[in-house]
Design a protein around this motif. Sequence first.
Motif, PDB file in Angstrom:
ATOM      1  N   ASN A   1      -8.896  58.494  97.258  1.00  0.00           N
ATOM      2  CA  ASN A   1      -7.826  58.585  97.798  1.00  0.00           C
ATOM      3  C   ASN A   1      -7.072  59.866  97.892  1.00  0.00           C
ATOM      4  OD1 ASN A   1      -8.338  55.531  97.872  1.00  0.00           O
ATOM      5  ND2 ASN A   1      -6.671  55.346  96.456  1.00  0.00           N
ATOM      6  N   MET A   2      -7.781  61.077  98.210  1.00  0.00           N
ATOM      7  CA  MET A   2      -7.455  62.247  98.263  1.00  0.00           C
ATOM      8  C   MET A   2      -6.984  62.496  99.853  1.00  0.00           C
ATOM      9  SD  MET A   2      -6.540  65.134  96.867  1.00  0.00           S
ATOM     10  CE  MET A   2      -5.669  66.437  97.521  1.00  0.00           C
ATOM     11  N   SER A   3      -5.811  62.536 100.202  1.00  0.00           N
ATOM     12  CA  SER A   3      -5.320  62.767 101.702  1.00  0.00           C
ATOM     13  C   SER A   3      -5.327  64.286 101.981  1.00  0.00           C
ATOM     14  CB  SER A   3      -3.956  62.066 101.843  1.00  0.00           C
ATOM     15  OG  SER A   3      -3.929  60.606 101.391  1.00  0.00           O
ATOM     16  N   ILE A   4      -5.875  64.423 103.100  1.00  0.00           N
ATOM     17  CA  ILE A   4      -5.775  65.599 103.976  1.00  0.00           C
ATOM     18  C   ILE A   4      -5.167  65.731 105.203  1.00  0.00           C
ATOM     19  CG2 ILE A   4      -7.571  66.703 102.155  1.00  0.00           C
ATOM     20  CD1 ILE A   4      -9.427  66.667 104.621  1.00  0.00           C
ATOM     21  N   SER A   5      -4.655  66.825 105.503  1.00  0.00           N
ATOM     22  CA  SER A   5      -4.205  66.728 107.247  1.00  0.00           C
ATOM     23  C   SER A   5      -5.460  67.060 108.010  1.00  0.00           C
ATOM     24  CB  SER A   5      -3.128  68.036 107.140  1.00  0.00           C
ATOM     25  OG  SER A   5      -3.673  69.162 106.699  1.00  0.00           O
ATOM     26  N   LEU A   6      -5.215  67.090 109.301  1.00  0.00           N
ATOM     27  CA  LEU A   6      -6.094  67.488 110.049  1.00  0.00           C
ATOM     28  C   LEU A   6      -6.755  68.929 109.931  1.00  0.00           C
ATOM     29  CD1 LEU A   6      -4.806  65.946 113.578  1.00  0.00           C
ATOM     30  CD2 LEU A   6      -6.955  65.004 112.362  1.00  0.00           C
ATOM     31  N   ASP A   7      -5.935  69.945 109.591  1.00  0.00           N
ATOM     32  CA  ASP A   7      -6.326  71.186 109.224  1.00  0.00           C
ATOM     33  C   ASP A   7      -6.923  71.301 107.763  1.00  0.00           C
ATOM     34  OD1 ASP A   7      -3.571  70.820 108.892  1.00  0.00           O
ATOM     35  OD2 ASP A   7      -2.952  72.748 109.561  1.00  0.00           O
ATOM     36  N   GLY A   8      -6.884  70.188 107.009  1.00  0.00           N
ATOM     37  CA  GLY A   8      -7.701  70.304 105.680  1.00  0.00           C
ATOM     38  C   GLY A   8      -6.679  70.679 104.503  1.00  0.00           C
TER      39      GLY A   8
ATOM     40  N   ALA B   1      -4.234  44.065 103.900  1.00  0.00           N
ATOM     41  CA  ALA B   1      -5.438  44.103 103.481  1.00  0.00           C
ATOM     42  C   ALA B   1      -6.006  45.312 104.491  1.00  0.00           C
ATOM     43  CB  ALA B   1      -5.951  42.835 103.408  1.00  0.00           C
ATOM     44  N   GLY B   2      -7.505  44.923 104.563  1.00  0.00           N
ATOM     45  CA  GLY B   2      -8.028  45.781 105.858  1.00  0.00           C
ATOM     46  C   GLY B   2      -8.646  46.956 105.170  1.00  0.00           C
ATOM     47  N   VAL B   3      -9.313  47.833 106.152  1.00  0.00           N
ATOM     48  CA  VAL B   3     -10.091  48.932 105.707  1.00  0.00           C
ATOM     49  C   VAL B   3      -9.608  49.944 104.866  1.00  0.00           C
ATOM     50  CG1 VAL B   3      -9.720  50.266 107.697  1.00  0.00           C
ATOM     51  CG2 VAL B   3     -11.579  50.664 106.485  1.00  0.00           C
ATOM     52  N   ASP B   4      -8.094  50.124 104.910  1.00  0.00           N
ATOM     53  CA  ASP B   4      -7.294  51.058 104.044  1.00  0.00           C
ATOM     54  C   ASP B   4      -7.289  50.470 102.843  1.00  0.00           C
ATOM     55  OD1 ASP B   4      -6.870  52.783 106.394  1.00  0.00           O
ATOM     56  OD2 ASP B   4      -5.028  52.180 106.819  1.00  0.00           O
ATOM     57  N   ASN B   5      -6.844  49.177 102.776  1.00  0.00           N
ATOM     58  CA  ASN B   5      -6.686  48.738 101.314  1.00  0.00           C
ATOM     59  C   ASN B   5      -8.200  48.653 100.592  1.00  0.00           C
ATOM     60  OD1 ASN B   5      -5.034  47.030  99.613  1.00  0.00           O
ATOM     61  ND2 ASN B   5      -6.730  45.588  99.674  1.00  0.00           N
ATOM     62  N   ALA B   6      -9.218  48.474 101.406  1.00  0.00           N
ATOM     63  CA  ALA B   6     -10.561  48.438 100.635  1.00  0.00           C
ATOM     64  C   ALA B   6     -10.916  49.678  99.990  1.00  0.00           C
ATOM     65  CB  ALA B   6     -11.550  47.838 101.692  1.00  0.00           C
ATOM     66  N   PHE B   7     -10.667  50.644 100.944  1.00  0.00           N
ATOM     67  CA  PHE B   7     -10.693  52.232 100.185  1.00  0.00           C
ATOM     68  C   PHE B   7      -9.987  52.286  99.038  1.00  0.00           C
ATOM     69  CE2 PHE B   7     -13.380  52.883 104.243  1.00  0.00           C
ATOM     70  CZ  PHE B   7     -14.333  53.689 103.445  1.00  0.00           C
ATOM     71  N   ALA B   8      -8.564  52.089  99.281  1.00  0.00           N
ATOM     72  CA  ALA B   8      -7.627  52.296  98.227  1.00  0.00           C
ATOM     73  C   ALA B   8      -8.037  51.744  96.947  1.00  0.00           C
ATOM     74  CB  ALA B   8      -6.369  52.168  98.798  1.00  0.00           C
ATOM     75  N   GLU B   9      -8.320  50.420  96.825  1.00  0.00           N
ATOM     76  CA  GLU B   9      -8.483  49.635  95.669  1.00  0.00           C
ATOM     77  C   GLU B   9      -9.831  50.387  94.921  1.00  0.00           C
ATOM     78  OE1 GLU B   9      -9.330  45.534  96.803  1.00  0.00           O
ATOM     79  OE2 GLU B   9      -7.343  45.169  96.524  1.00  0.00           O
ATOM     80  N   ARG B  10     -10.677  51.161  95.422  1.00  0.00           N
ATOM     81  CA  ARG B  10     -11.740  51.826  94.520  1.00  0.00           C
ATOM     82  C   ARG B  10     -11.164  52.941  93.641  1.00  0.00           C
ATOM     83  NH1 ARG B  10     -16.334  52.671  99.354  1.00  0.00           N
ATOM     84  NH2 ARG B  10     -16.438  50.568 100.088  1.00  0.00           N
TER      85      ARG B  10
END
Length: 211
Positions: free
Chosen positions: A8-15, A51-60
């Motif tokens: 869940n490490m968020s980055i911008s388009l420019d990193g 739910a959905g893809v974002d939630n599936a990744f976040a839960e890990r």
Amino acid sequence: MSLARIHNMSISLDGFGTGEPQSLEAPFGHAGERLHEWMFATRFWDAGGIAGVDNAFAERHGQGFGAEIMGANKFGPPGWQDDPDWRGWWGPNPPFHTPTFVLTHRPRPPMEMEGGTTFHFLDASPADALAAARDAADGKDVRIGGGPTVVRDFVAAGLVDHMHLVQVPIVLGRGVRIWDGLEALEDAYDVETVSSPSGVTHLTFTRRTAA
């Protein structure tokens, strides 16, 4: 051996993993909360979320960990080391519930919190910090929790087994970048991308095993 994982490490388009300047009032600088809005909308973050893809990744983010490592700037705003009463952003019951190792050049005694979190303050290299965290993790994995400088340092040292980054469609232009010094990272990892209807892209890096 337990794995060292980033989730869940968020980055911008420019990193950039955070904006600037960081402060008590603006923990992510000029980025505000824009890097994390995708997560705030998930059921992982809020029981009323989607739910959905974002939630599936976040839960890990919470699965299989016995210890956490974070940098000084994740534990508090610039200058927190001068405040003996500073106990982190999260109140008396932080969300980690494991031994949590804070990397700082000004260590202090361990700080036991509610809910099973004890903060340990280390002036240590990434390798030494990971060894200490693994000892405390009781066979479970170690989460490298950020911020971006810590993530970059652990990846550059070859210590990260799995990394999940979330590319958010904004351009920050300044702050702390993940990618600096990590040329040809893809040579050591299998990289997968998953696009989400929310507009973010989930990037997963899994270390290749030796043949």
